[in-house]
Design a protein around this motif. Structure first.
Motif, PDB file in Angstrom:
ATOM      1  N   ALA A  30     -27.785  45.335   0.619  1.00  0.00           N
ATOM      2  CA  ALA A  30     -28.675  45.429   2.087  1.00  0.00           C
ATOM      3  C   ALA A  30     -27.863  45.180   3.162  1.00  0.00           C
ATOM      4  O   ALA A  30     -26.979  45.772   3.438  1.00  0.00           O
ATOM      5  CB  ALA A  30     -29.664  44.288   1.770  1.00  0.00           C
ATOM      6  N   ASN A  31     -27.985  43.990   3.720  1.00  0.00           N
ATOM      7  CA  ASN A  31     -27.204  43.503   5.182  1.00  0.00           C
ATOM      8  C   ASN A  31     -25.706  42.933   4.904  1.00  0.00           C
ATOM      9  O   ASN A  31     -25.060  42.597   5.687  1.00  0.00           O
ATOM     10  CB  ASN A  31     -27.874  42.652   6.210  1.00  0.00           C
ATOM     11  CG  ASN A  31     -28.454  41.494   5.220  1.00  0.00           C
ATOM     12  OD1 ASN A  31     -28.820  41.402   4.496  1.00  0.00           O
ATOM     13  ND2 ASN A  31     -28.093  40.471   6.051  1.00  0.00           N
ATOM     14  N   SER A  57     -29.069  38.659   8.793  1.00  0.00           N
ATOM     15  CA  SER A  57     -30.698  39.035   8.664  1.00  0.00           C
ATOM     16  C   SER A  57     -31.317  37.844   9.768  1.00  0.00           C
ATOM     17  O   SER A  57     -31.233  36.729   9.066  1.00  0.00           O
ATOM     18  CB  SER A  57     -31.265  39.100   7.378  1.00  0.00           C
ATOM     19  OG  SER A  57     -32.656  39.445   7.247  1.00  0.00           O
ATOM     20  N   THR A 260     -25.546  43.939  17.034  1.00  0.00           N
ATOM     21  CA  THR A 260     -25.370  43.765  15.547  1.00  0.00           C
ATOM     22  C   THR A 260     -24.601  42.359  15.413  1.00  0.00           C
ATOM     23  O   THR A 260     -23.272  42.425  15.579  1.00  0.00           O
ATOM     24  CB  THR A 260     -25.158  44.540  14.514  1.00  0.00           C
ATOM     25  OG1 THR A 260     -25.995  45.839  14.904  1.00  0.00           O
ATOM     26  CG2 THR A 260     -25.080  44.215  13.116  1.00  0.00           C
TER      27      THR A 260
END
Length: 280
Positions: A30-31, A57, A260
């Motif tokens: 995932a992240n 996240s 990000t």
């Protein structure tokens, strides 16, 4: 640096530089990116490290609002406090020849001596060993108050001073799951109820959380099920399963790219030290 000493009498100093072999791999989930690093050093120590990196996240908050369960890192954004758990499964074959199974494990706690005639300054302490003989006796927890560690040793191999040869297992700093006993994820990861588990080697018993952890609990899978057999772990082939918590309370970072937010953290999973070596 592998070793250094300066003799205060002569003023002479010596130093030995060190090299190490590192075996590593990175998983993207995932992240997150998780980097796993196994370091093999010249003094026979083995150290496992985990590095956490990737992107955060995040959750949204109203301007001026804050969250009890997270840290505000930018206008309108917060990062939840959370935990990561990493498990190392080690099939210990300490100084065994092919086909031999002569290992045992002792737990070592350091204790303060009671005030008495031979402890007049009240500063004596000693290390006390306890032999672990069965699986139900080997669901173990860390204890920094007693410098607790464990030694896996060979019962038939000694060094020049008569000590059984072995490796000392020293866990990194740790924290138990910060969740209630009825939390759903603990049904899947029941091995998190203790920091270290010792079990008898058995073909097919590979994954502490079961082969398909997202579908657990499954009958007959995972450490909590295997332990119910209460097999002997004395003078046999012993498997150690130890986990490490990485507790994440995110701090606000100064840099970000393309909107990000990035981060990097590091945790020591475990260290293994040679506590008695066989000299030829």
């Amino acid at each position: 640096m592998l070793w250094k000493h300066q003799d205060w009498r002569t003023g002479l100093a010596e130093v030995r530089h060190s090299r190490r072999l590192t075996v590593s791999f990175v998983c993207t989930i995932a992240n997150y990116e998780y980097g796993f690093f196994w370091h093999f050093n010249q003094d026979e120590t083995i150290k496992a490290e985990v590095k956490l990196t990737g992107i955060l996240s995040l959750g949204a908050v109203q301007p001026g609002e804050s969250r009890k369960y997270g840290t505000t890192i930018a206008l309108g954004l917060y990062a939840p406090v959370h935990q990561h758990f990493f498990v190392a499964r080690m099939d210990m074959v300490v100084d065994n020849k092919p086909g031999e199974t002569f290992n045992q494990v002792v737990e070592v706690n350091v204790k303060a001596e009671e005030p008495r005639k031979n402890n007049v300054h009240n500063n004596a302490f000693y290390a006390e060993e306890e032999l672990l003989t069965s699986e139900l006796d080997a669901m173990l927890d860390c204890s920094p108050l007693s410098a607790r560690h464990w030694i896996v040793r060979n019962t038939r191999t000694i060094n020049q001073t008569g000590q059984l040869t072995g490796y000392k297992l020293v866990p990194g700093s740790n924290c138990l799951p910060l969740a209630g006993s009825e939390a759903k994820f603990l049904r899947r990861a029941t091995f998190l109820k203790h920091n270290l588990w010792l079990t008898l080697y058995a073909l097919g018993e590979m994954y502490p959380g079961g082969e398909f952890p997202n579908q657990n609990p499954r009958v007959g899978e995972g450490l909590a099920t295997w332990f119910k057999q209460n097999r002997s772990i004395e003078k046999t082939n012993i498997v150690l399963c130890i986990w490490r918590d990485a507790h994440s309370k995110i701090r606000r970072l100064a840099c970000h790219a393309s909107g990000t937010y990035r981060f990097c953290a590091q945790a020591t999973l475990l260290s293994c030290y040679r506590c008695a070596t066989k000299f030829k």
